[in-house]
Structures are given as C-alpha cells and as structure tokens.
Design a protein around this motif. Structure first.
Motif, PDB file in Angstrom:
ATOM      1  N   SER A 171      -6.957  -7.394  -0.005  1.00 50.78           N
ATOM      2  CA  SER A 171      -6.762  -6.871  -1.363  1.00 50.78           C
ATOM      3  C   SER A 171      -8.061  -6.370  -2.000  1.00 50.78           C
ATOM      4  N   VAL A 172      -9.195  -7.013  -1.704  1.00 52.91           N
ATOM      5  CA  VAL A 172     -10.464  -6.563  -2.283  1.00 52.91           C
ATOM      6  C   VAL A 172     -10.858  -5.207  -1.687  1.00 52.91           C
ATOM      7  N   ALA A 173     -10.704  -5.061  -0.368  1.00 55.89           N
ATOM      8  CA  ALA A 173     -10.996  -3.776   0.285  1.00 55.89           C
ATOM      9  C   ALA A 173     -10.073  -2.696  -0.267  1.00 55.89           C
ATOM     10  N   TYR A 174      -8.836  -3.060  -0.526  1.00 54.32           N
ATOM     11  CA  TYR A 174      -7.851  -2.140  -1.097  1.00 54.32           C
ATOM     12  C   TYR A 174      -8.318  -1.647  -2.467  1.00 54.32           C
ATOM     13  N   SER A 192     -10.837   2.473  -5.914  1.00 45.41           N
ATOM     14  CA  SER A 192     -11.771   2.856  -6.977  1.00 45.41           C
ATOM     15  C   SER A 192     -12.393   4.226  -6.702  1.00 45.41           C
ATOM     16  N   VAL A 193     -12.598   4.544  -5.434  1.00 45.87           N
ATOM     17  CA  VAL A 193     -13.138   5.848  -5.072  1.00 45.87           C
ATOM     18  C   VAL A 193     -12.010   6.871  -4.968  1.00 45.87           C
ATOM     19  N   TYR A 194     -10.945   6.497  -4.279  1.00 47.65           N
ATOM     20  CA  TYR A 194      -9.815   7.389  -4.038  1.00 47.65           C
ATOM     21  C   TYR A 194      -9.165   7.850  -5.347  1.00 47.65           C
ATOM     22  N   LYS A 195      -8.983   6.917  -6.277  1.00 49.49           N
ATOM     23  CA  LYS A 195      -8.347   7.243  -7.552  1.00 49.49           C
ATOM     24  C   LYS A 195      -9.364   7.617  -8.622  1.00 49.49           C
ATOM     25  N   PHE A 232      -5.872  -1.744 -12.419  1.00 47.11           N
ATOM     26  CA  PHE A 232      -5.447  -1.642 -11.023  1.00 47.11           C
ATOM     27  C   PHE A 232      -5.419  -3.026 -10.364  1.00 47.11           C
ATOM     28  N   ALA A 233      -6.472  -3.826 -10.598  1.00 51.73           N
ATOM     29  CA  ALA A 233      -6.530  -5.181 -10.028  1.00 51.73           C
ATOM     30  C   ALA A 233      -5.360  -6.013 -10.550  1.00 51.73           C
ATOM     31  N   GLY A 234      -5.031  -5.855 -11.819  1.00 52.95           N
ATOM     32  CA  GLY A 234      -3.891  -6.569 -12.398  1.00 52.95           C
ATOM     33  C   GLY A 234      -2.586  -6.207 -11.707  1.00 52.95           C
ATOM     34  N   SER A 235      -2.418  -4.934 -11.391  1.00 46.36           N
ATOM     35  CA  SER A 235      -1.194  -4.510 -10.703  1.00 46.36           C
ATOM     36  C   SER A 235      -1.142  -5.054  -9.284  1.00 46.36           C
ATOM     37  N   VAL A 236      -2.304  -5.199  -8.635  1.00 42.99           N
ATOM     38  CA  VAL A 236      -2.364  -5.768  -7.280  1.00 42.99           C
ATOM     39  C   VAL A 236      -1.981  -7.239  -7.329  1.00 42.99           C
ATOM     40  N   VAL A 237      -2.502  -7.981  -8.318  1.00 45.09           N
ATOM     41  CA  VAL A 237      -2.182  -9.385  -8.467  1.00 45.09           C
ATOM     42  C   VAL A 237      -0.693  -9.575  -8.753  1.00 45.09           C
ATOM     43  N   ALA A 277     -14.462   0.518 -16.516  1.00 50.06           N
ATOM     44  CA  ALA A 277     -14.149  -0.841 -16.071  1.00 50.06           C
ATOM     45  C   ALA A 277     -12.671  -1.167 -16.301  1.00 50.06           C
ATOM     46  N   LYS A 278     -12.107  -0.589 -17.329  1.00 52.15           N
ATOM     47  CA  LYS A 278     -10.689  -0.818 -17.649  1.00 52.15           C
ATOM     48  C   LYS A 278      -9.796  -0.330 -16.500  1.00 52.15           C
ATOM     49  N   ASP A 279     -10.200   0.758 -15.831  1.00 55.98           N
ATOM     50  CA  ASP A 279      -9.429   1.264 -14.695  1.00 55.98           C
ATOM     51  C   ASP A 279      -9.351   0.216 -13.586  1.00 55.98           C
ATOM     52  N   PHE A 280     -10.495  -0.454 -13.320  1.00 56.19           N
ATOM     53  CA  PHE A 280     -10.522  -1.525 -12.324  1.00 56.19           C
ATOM     54  C   PHE A 280      -9.604  -2.663 -12.749  1.00 56.19           C
ATOM     55  N   GLU A 281      -9.734  -3.040 -13.998  1.00 50.95           N
ATOM     56  CA  GLU A 281      -8.958  -4.166 -14.518  1.00 50.95           C
ATOM     57  C   GLU A 281      -7.462  -3.900 -14.405  1.00 50.95           C
TER      58      GLU A 281
END
Length: 153
Positions: A121-124, A129-132, A143-148, A137-141
């Motif tokens: 999941s971290v590699a994902y 982060s590069v692909y999209k 996306f990470a929330g949706s992964v969780v 920082a909100k974008d990371f948050e």
C-alpha cells in the motif's frame, strides 16, 4: 552479446537457468576480450509495443524503465526484487495480450497502480503521488484515506 565493460562483440555463455517465475532465461556470460562477467536475460516478446507519451511522442516500451519505476516506488519497503520482476512480467504480459501495438502511458500507469495496490500500500501511494500529480499534502491525505477505507472493507 556486446560486453558492457569493454564493448567487445563476443562473449561466452558460462551458465543458463530460468528465473524463479520461468518468464525468462538468466545467462551468465564472460567477455572474450577483457574477461569481465555479466548477466543477461532472455524474455519472450509477443509483439513490439509503442508507448504514446502524454505529449503525443511515441517510443518503444522499455521493461527496464518499468522495473526502475516499480523499484523506486518500493524503495525501503519489504518488497524484494523478485516480486518487482514478477509484477513487471505480469504488466508486460497484460500489455502484450491486449493486441494493441500502441498503448498510452495512462493505461500502463493503471496496470502499475493495480499491481502495486495488491503488492504494497505504501508503494501504491508513492506511485500514485507521481502518477496522479499530487500538488498538496491534502492530496496525499485524501488518497491515503481512500486506500485505508478500501483495505477495511
């Protein structure tokens, strides 16, 4: 096979064996010019694939570039190189079996995203982060929330 050390055209195969997933043959070679030893891999290629870049430029599919991208995403993660190789082989097979000679980078990115999602999941998230093209920082948050959330279902 040209020697990567001295450029001599002839080398001798010292050892051949299949890779773990039987997707390639690994050959240990020795240069007849300088005596240097190096490894080559022989893989089946079903068709020539051209990658259509975002700006419209076309270039040949480069498996090594795919493996580098996967390695960068998986850096310092509990993912070994054989897993990266297997994922690269699976993605390459998917691309070759599509039956298309030209494939957009966006489509390749989707295959990579699917593979990394199942692998780590971290590699994902790193690749995403590069692909999209995350810009805040909100974008990371988000996306990470949706992964969780997806992992909890």
């Amino acid at each position: 096979m040209r020697c990567p050390f001295c450029g001599h055209d002839d080398s001798q195969v010292k050892d051949s064996r299949p890779t773990e997933d039987n997707s390639a043959i690994r050959r240990r070679r020795q240069c007849e010019g300088c005596g240097g030893r190096f490894t080559t891999f022989e893989r089946i290629q079903l068709r020539e694939i051209l990658v259509i870049k975002t700006e419209g430029k076309r270039e040949p599919f480069d498996r090594e570039k795919l493996e580098r991208s996967l390695s960068v995403a998986c850096r310092k993660r509990p993912v070994d190189y054989t897993q990266i190789e297997k994922l690269a082989s699976a993605i390459q097979r998917q691309l070759e079996t599509l039956g298309e000679s030209e494939i957009e980078t966006k489509r390749i990115g989707e295959f990579v995203m699917d593979g990394l999602k199942a692998l780590d999941s971290v590699a994902y998230i790193r690749f995403a982060s590069v692909y999209k093209d995350f810009s805040e920082a909100k974008d990371f948050e988000d996306f990470a929330g949706s992964v969780v959330e997806a992992a909890q279902k």
